[in-house]
Write a protein that holds these residues in place. Structure first.
Motif, PDB file in Angstrom:
ATOM      1  N   MET A   8       0.841  -1.197   0.000  1.00 34.28           N
ATOM      2  CA  MET A   8       0.000   0.000   0.000  1.00 34.28           C
ATOM      3  C   MET A   8       0.881   1.253   0.000  1.00 34.28           C
ATOM      4  O   MET A   8       0.657   2.192  -0.731  1.00 34.28           O
ATOM      5  N   HIS A   9       1.924   1.222   0.828  1.00 36.62           N
ATOM      6  CA  HIS A   9       2.820   2.376   0.893  1.00 36.62           C
ATOM      7  C   HIS A   9       3.592   2.551  -0.408  1.00 36.62           C
ATOM      8  O   HIS A   9       3.854   3.660  -0.828  1.00 36.62           O
ATOM      9  N   PHE A  10       3.964   1.447  -1.036  1.00 33.95           N
ATOM     10  CA  PHE A  10       4.705   1.535  -2.292  1.00 33.95           C
ATOM     11  C   PHE A  10       3.832   2.155  -3.390  1.00 33.95           C
ATOM     12  O   PHE A  10       4.292   2.991  -4.161  1.00 33.95           O
ATOM     13  N   GLN A  11       2.554   1.751  -3.415  1.00 32.47           N
ATOM     14  CA  GLN A  11       1.623   2.370  -4.374  1.00 32.47           C
ATOM     15  C   GLN A  11       1.536   3.874  -4.136  1.00 32.47           C
ATOM     16  O   GLN A  11       1.515   4.676  -5.059  1.00 32.47           O
ATOM     17  N   HIS A  12       1.518   4.224  -2.859  1.00 35.29           N
ATOM     18  CA  HIS A  12       1.457   5.635  -2.464  1.00 35.29           C
ATOM     19  C   HIS A  12       2.661   6.385  -3.039  1.00 35.29           C
ATOM     20  O   HIS A  12       2.538   7.482  -3.591  1.00 35.29           O
ATOM     21  N   VAL A  13       3.856   5.763  -2.898  1.00 33.37           N
ATOM     22  CA  VAL A  13       5.094   6.365  -3.435  1.00 33.37           C
ATOM     23  C   VAL A  13       4.961   6.567  -4.948  1.00 33.37           C
ATOM     24  O   VAL A  13       5.286   7.632  -5.478  1.00 33.37           O
ATOM     25  N   VAL A  14       4.462   5.536  -5.638  1.00 36.43           N
ATOM     26  CA  VAL A  14       4.312   5.611  -7.103  1.00 36.43           C
ATOM     27  C   VAL A  14       3.367   6.748  -7.483  1.00 36.43           C
ATOM     28  O   VAL A  14       3.663   7.548  -8.376  1.00 36.43           O
ATOM     29  N   TYR A  15       2.229   6.845  -6.767  1.00 38.21           N
ATOM     30  CA  TYR A  15       1.252   7.912  -7.060  1.00 38.21           C
ATOM     31  C   TYR A  15       1.857   9.290  -6.853  1.00 38.21           C
ATOM     32  O   TYR A  15       1.682  10.197  -7.669  1.00 38.21           O
ATOM     33  N   VAL A  16       2.577   9.453  -5.740  1.00 36.00           N
ATOM     34  CA  VAL A  16       3.198  10.763  -5.444  1.00 36.00           C
ATOM     35  C   VAL A  16       4.223  11.113  -6.526  1.00 36.00           C
ATOM     36  O   VAL A  16       4.280  12.243  -7.007  1.00 36.00           O
ATOM     37  N   CYS A  17       5.034  10.115  -6.931  1.00 38.68           N
ATOM     38  CA  CYS A  17       6.045  10.359  -7.984  1.00 38.68           C
ATOM     39  C   CYS A  17       5.381  10.723  -9.313  1.00 38.68           C
ATOM     40  O   CYS A  17       5.801  11.670  -9.988  1.00 38.68           O
ATOM     41  N   LEU A  18       4.334   9.975  -9.682  1.00 36.17           N
ATOM     42  CA  LEU A  18       3.615  10.261 -10.936  1.00 36.17           C
ATOM     43  C   LEU A  18       3.005  11.647 -10.913  1.00 36.17           C
ATOM     44  O   LEU A  18       3.118  12.412 -11.874  1.00 36.17           O
ATOM     45  N   PHE A  19       2.355  11.968  -9.777  1.00 35.88           N
ATOM     46  CA  PHE A  19       1.748  13.291  -9.644  1.00 35.88           C
ATOM     47  C   PHE A  19       2.817  14.377  -9.748  1.00 35.88           C
ATOM     48  O   PHE A  19       2.630  15.396 -10.417  1.00 35.88           O
ATOM     49  N   GLY A  20       3.967  14.145  -9.085  1.00 35.76           N
ATOM     50  CA  GLY A  20       5.067  15.124  -9.115  1.00 35.76           C
ATOM     51  C   GLY A  20       5.571  15.375 -10.516  1.00 35.76           C
ATOM     52  O   GLY A  20       5.772  16.522 -10.931  1.00 35.76           O
ATOM     53  N   VAL A  21       5.758  14.276 -11.263  1.00 34.62           N
ATOM     54  CA  VAL A  21       6.256  14.403 -12.648  1.00 34.62           C
ATOM     55  C   VAL A  21       5.236  15.148 -13.512  1.00 34.62           C
ATOM     56  O   VAL A  21       5.586  16.066 -14.266  1.00 34.62           O
ATOM     57  N   LEU A  22       3.953  14.758 -13.388  1.00 36.79           N
ATOM     58  CA  LEU A  22       2.899  15.433 -14.162  1.00 36.79           C
ATOM     59  C   LEU A  22       2.828  16.912 -13.813  1.00 36.79           C
ATOM     60  O   LEU A  22       2.725  17.773 -14.685  1.00 36.79           O
TER      61      LEU A  22
END
Length: 370
Positions: A8-22
């Protein structure tokens, strides 16, 4: 239970990174532009308008930086700013054509042929487009007239487009003129070329096609006090003048006799750059000919760079002045995003570490009990 918590936390990291890049790659660039829309033409029938009107995205003074005056870091940062700004504006507005009104490069007059090719390559990498781009020669691409040589113009034409060129786009004739050579010229043949081209324009066979004039130097005006409310309220800056500043012929604007020759062509509209400041000016000759001077698109030439959207129909020329995000806004966004990503990764790593440690403790206890 532990693995699902970690996942769950890893998904959270992925979402934050994707949002940051976008956010850093698209959103922060597009936000200031969302208040901008294509101006409407003043023609009564919308069907006729869209067929006969052209939507042009107009930039000027992009100044792709050179090696002589700027550090590698500055060049990378500015290339990124120009590329992201251009991509965002193309995605949002989907123009029919792009006009870039000179000073494509910053050190075009002060580099060898190899450097020039490298700068031009960077320009083409930054300004990728699926629609036609018309480029105008500026003083920074070559030199002012008193130092502009034929060799410089050849180099520009090899990398970009002819400096004096008439082309047809939709219902319009579009003319690009080398305005630097129209004043004091070191090379009289270069000046003669530009004058001959203006002569050819004056004897165009089909004058039913409205003429759009694209130039780097604005046509003669005394100052910018008649450039509209937005310009008049501006103060001067290190890279642009106060609106009351007396504009110098052949340096800031085209000289008066040559301007009269260009106005005698009865262009439908004139688009110019060079001054780094926005201006909507009306030439009375006796008919009214509108000129729009487009500000710089680069952070190094203005703290608040911008561009113009123009809807040009055979009966009207309507423009909207659109802002780009400031350097501070983008840098703060990137820093905040980077910190957010680092904190998220650190929290995830800490969570994972504590899971591993608690699992090893549990295993140790179980083996003791056995």
């Amino acid at each position: 239970g532990h693995s699902s918590c970690v996942n769950m936390h890893f998904q959270h990291v992925v979402y934050v990174c994707l949002f940051g890049v976008l956010w850093c790659h698209f959103v922060v660039w597009m936000l200031p532009m969302t208040s901008c829309t294509w101006p409407k033409t003043t023609v009564s029938t919308p069907e006729a308008t869209r067929d006969s009107s052209v939507r042009a995205l107009i930039l000027s003074d992009v100044h792709v930086l050179g090696e002589r005056k700027r550090s590698a870091l500055d060049r990378v940062l500015l290339d990124w700013q120009l590329q992201r700004s251009f991509t965002a504006s193309m995605l949002l507005f989907r123009p029919d054509v792009v006009f870039i009104l000179g000073d494509l490069l910053d050190e075009g007059g002060h580099c060898n042929d190899k450097q020039y090719e490298s700068y031009a390559r960077r320009f083409h990498d930054i300004f990728r487009s699926t629609v036609p781009i018309f480029t105008v020669v500026g003083n920074h691409d070559t030199e002012f007239g008193y130092a502009q040589t034929r060799q410089m113009l050849r180099r520009f034409e090899k990398a970009f487009q002819p400096v004096n060129k008439l082309t047809r786009f939709g219902v319009f004739d579009v003319a690009m003129v080398n305005t630097m050579s129209l004043g004091r010229a070191i090379d009289t043949t270069v000046q003669a070329d530009a004058n001959r081209f203006i002569e050819e324009l004056s004897t165009r066979n089909d004058t039913s096609q409205p003429l759009l004039l694209l130039v780097h130097f604005p046509l003669y005006r005394e100052n910018d006090m008649k450039c509209g409310e937005e310009r008049v309220q501006e103060q001067g800056h290190i890279t642009y003048e106060h609106p009351s500043f007396q504009l110098r012929p052949d340096w800031d604007v085209i000289n008066e006799p040559t301007s009269k020759k260009l106005l005698a062509l009865k262009p439908h509209a004139i688009f110019s750059g060079h001054t780094h400041a926005f201006c909507q000016y009306m030439h009375s000759t006796p008919s009214q000919i509108p000129e729009v001077t487009v500000p710089s698109f680069s952070w190094r030439m203005r703290p608040d760079p911008s561009f113009v959207l123009a809807t040009v129909s055979s009966s009207s020329v309507e423009t909207t002045h659109c802002r780009l995000p400031s350097e501070l806004t983008v840098i703060v966004s990137v820093v905040v995003t980077a910190i957010s990503i680092l904190i998220t990764v650190a929290l995830w790593f800490r969570q994972r570490l504590s899971n591993v440690l608690s699992k090893s403790k549990m295993d140790a206890l179980e083996s003791k009990q056995l």
